[in-house]
Scaffold this active site. Structure first.
Site, PDB file in Angstrom:
ATOM      1  CD  GLU A  13      35.648  41.870  41.962  1.00  0.00           C
ATOM      2  OE1 GLU A  13      36.502  42.633  41.476  1.00  0.00           O
ATOM      3  OE2 GLU A  13      35.385  40.749  41.500  1.00  0.00           O
ATOM      4  CG  ASP A  22      39.487  40.451  41.781  1.00  0.00           C
ATOM      5  OD1 ASP A  22      40.042  41.009  42.741  1.00  0.00           O
ATOM      6  OD2 ASP A  22      38.769  39.439  41.880  1.00  0.00           O
ATOM      7  CG  ASP A  67      39.283  38.952  37.134  1.00  0.00           C
ATOM      8  OD1 ASP A  67      38.577  39.970  37.281  1.00  0.00           O
ATOM      9  OD2 ASP A  67      39.141  37.926  37.828  1.00  0.00           O
ATOM     10  CG  ASP A 124      34.004  37.862  36.509  1.00  0.00           C
ATOM     11  OD1 ASP A 124      33.333  38.088  35.471  1.00  0.00           O
ATOM     12  OD2 ASP A 124      33.973  36.790  37.143  1.00  0.00           O
TER      13      ASP A 124
END
Ligand code: 0RA
Length: 653
Positions: A435, A515, A517, A519
């Site tokens: 990403e 990541d 998180d 997102d």
């Protein structure tokens, strides 16, 4: 009181052969239950429940209770006739003991039901017994409670009466052996998915699942699975987050050539085909003759109907309609019962019996033609959708071709953004889908160039759950992934085919690195959706993984450790701190971009130290439901699912 006049002491002497059989199970457990990981562990429950399901299919049992007990053991209790406890004529032992200690003894009580030979299930409850440190069988029959206990499959005493009862049924409790299994912790959701599936596949049976292990708040979980309409409700459940093309479920319940056949079909407005097939309640992931018969029937009947009723429309569309066009937006569950199934294929989940193809073809053909004749409005909706699918499929090929013309690819047809590895042996090659460009840069400098390739992805990729087929091939990110992997569409005679060919797959590990998180999870889910819908074979063959970057770096003086979850961090604090957070320094990583190339290598990419999660399709019907729910239009169920499953949400809160 001793049943059968036998005593514990001279008991096992005559049964050496039997015990050798069970020793073989303990020596080579994987041969009997697939593997000794979490999957095999849960198999013990399926095996035990299968026996109760058989009793229900024979017409004598309506309720099955499955309980995960606080001590980690499992109880399966039914209200059937109870396993017979009388003396077995040849074995000179109680029938219950034979069932519990002789491999495949279940078959000796064949009730004419559809027992599985080989394959995944049907190894018999004696395998469960052999792989448990302890097992307790109780039979409620003729006003009495009979009981026998075992250790690693060995009976501890002859079957005895321990009380009186006005109930009927069988109660099995086992404690899985932690010297056999890599884990002995049962997961509620895994069992719930299978029990839900079984309830849909066997209409009328009530399966209650209870988890008596209290959660963080001290609550226990319980679900009651019951379906009166069986497969009709199953397809509705799978498609509940999709928009129906029309509300009807096309339903078939019949018998052809001695094969009981049950099929439920729904059409939705999506662009994927979702077929779920079962033989004797086993999910045949690799398909087989029953699925082939189904496909042939759908193509044959719809093609004829379209030619008879929409000749002009077909002419105007100027496209050749292919078999797969008839199945776009089709969700179906196909369940057949086969007396002597032959299971083939890599995972032994492909039905080989040739006679079944014709039987299903005929049954589905008849029922579908009748439905179309009787429902012209719905039939027209299907035909329109088929023509649209054919048009889109041809457009997808044109989009693929034009991409290849527009952007002359770097050597060997690879995307320019790909930092490839030097090895060309797919077995040792890994592709990291990363990403963001900055993390992509760190990954490029941190990687082991020989075997690790990096493909940076810009932000969120297309949600293929909502996009038409050709849109995907117009997306740069999707095309980059397809080209880097070496996946081809439209191979051989069928130049427009939607079926992916992964023979030339260039990496046997494809690692999604996002990541930790919300997102990042979303991006990982989008990528998984692409794989699941467009090249599921990559997942089925075990090539798709998710990287697990650490959440924290904890430091106390000179001691430094990466922690991948909150439990590890807590352990660090307890071990090196004074029990509170204050003496220990914690760096929380918000994204991959915060790590240096060296750190990224050490924590996430180095095969020696990293943590990878393999993406698997345990239960295809459930995965189908979850992907359509997560990626579809409906907000409610999605939020609920995320709240229940997202641990990262707690961390970020
Ligand atoms: C064979 C014969 C009979 C019952 C069963 C098998 C039976 C097996 C299991 C396994 C789990 N639950 C079960 N319930 C029943 C009964 C024969 C008779 O009573 O006539």
């Amino acid at each position: 009181m001793e049943q059968n006049g036998q005593t514990g002491s001279n008991y096992s002497a005559s049964n050496i052969q039997v015990l050798e059989g069970l020793e073989a199970v303990r020596k080579r457990p994987a041969m009997y239950i697939g593997d000794i990981s979490e999957k095999g562990l849960h198999h013990l429950v399926y095996e035990t429940v299968d026996n109760s399901i058989d009793e229900a299919l024979a017409g004598y049992c309506t309720d099955i209770q499955v309980t995960i007990c606080e001590d980690g053991s499992i109880v399966v209790q039914d209200n059937g006739r109870g396993i017979p406890v009388d003396m077995h004529p040849k074995e000179h032992r109680s029938a219950l003991e034979v069932v519990m200690t002789v491999l495949h003894a279940g078959g000796k009580f064949d009730k004419g039901s559809y027992k599985v030979s080989g394959g995944l299930h049907g190894v018999g409850v004696s395998c469960v017994n052999a792989l448990s440190t302890r097992m307790l069988s109780q039979v409620y029959r003729d006003g009495k409670i009979y009981q026998q206990e075992y250790a690693k499959g060995h009976p501890l005493y002859a079957v005895k009466v321990v009380g009186e009862t006005d109930q009927r049924g069988t109660r099995q409790q086992f404690w899985p052996d932690d010297t056999i299994f890599t884990t002995t912790t049962y997961k509620y959701d895994i069992l719930a998915n299978r029990m839900r599936e079984l309830a849909y596949l066997n209409a009328g049976i009530t399966i209650t699942l209870t988890d008596e292990r209290p959660d963080d708040e001290g609550n226990i979980r319980k679900d009651v699975f019951h379906s009166d309409l069986g497969l009709r409700e199953f397809v509705r459940y799978i498609d509940s987050s999709r928009t129906h093309l029309f509300d009807d479920v096309i339903y078939i319940n019949t018998e052809k050539a001695g094969v009981p056949i049950e099929v439920a079909i729904m059409y939705n407005t999506s662009y994927s085909e979702n077929l779920h097939s079962y033989v004797n309640n086993i999910n045949t992931i690799e398909g087989g003759t029953h699925l082939a018969g189904f496909r042939t029937a759908v193509t044959r009947v719809l093609k004829k109907y379209a030619e008879d009723t929409a000749a002009k429309q077909l002419e105007r569309a100027k496209v050749e309609i292919a078999g797969e066009d008839f199945r776009e937006g089709l969700t179906a569950v196909i369940s057949v019962k086969v007396a002597e199934p032959q299971f083939e294929g890599q995972t032994k989940t492909k039905l080989g019996n040739t006679e079944v193809a014709g039987a299903v073809n005929q049954a589905v053909g008849e029922a579908l033609s009748n439905y179309l004749e009787e429902h012209p409005k719905e039939a027209k909706l299907i035909v329109d959708k088929v023509i649209l699918a054919a048009t889109a499929r041809v457009a997808a090929r044109k989009a693929r071709e034009s991409v290849q013309r527009k952007s002359p690819l770097s050597g060997g047809g690879l995307p320019g953004k790909l930092a490839d590895c030097s090895s060309k042996d797919p077995k040792e090659c890994e592709l990291f889908l990363v990403e963001g460009d900055s993390a992509g840069g760190s990954a490029k400098s941190g990687r082991s160039r020989a075997t690790q390739a990096i493909l940076p992805l810009r932000g969120k990729i297309l949600n293929v759950e909502k996009a038409m087929w050709h849109k995907a091939f117009e997306s740069d990110e999707v095309n980059n992934i397809i080209q880097a992997l070496g996946i081809r569409f439209g191979v051989g005679d069928d130049a427009d085919s939607k079926e992916a060919n992964i023979e030339k797959l260039r990496y046997h590990k494809v690692v999604i690195m996002a990541d930790a998180d919300v997102d990042g999870q979303h991006i990982a889910t989008l990528i998984m959706t692409l794989f699941f819908r467009y090249f599921p074979q990559v997942i089925k063959d075990g090539y798709l993984y998710i990287a697990m970057p650490p959440l924290y770096r904890c430091k106390k003086g000179k001691i430094e450790e990466y922690c991948y979850n909150d439990v590890q961090r807590q352990r660090f604090i307890e071990k090196y701190g004074d029990g509170t957070e204050n003496s220990v320094q914690t760096q929380r990583y918000k994204g991959l971009g915060e790590m240096s190339a060296q750190q990224l290598w050490e924590t996430t990419m180095n095969p020696e130290t990293r943590l990878l999660k393999q993406v698997t399709i345990e239960n295809a019907a459930e995965a189908d439901y979850i992907f359509s729910m997560l990626m579809g239009d409906d907000v409610g169920p999605r939020r609920e699912f995320i709240e229940r499953n997202a641990t990262y949400a707690k961390i970020d809160a």
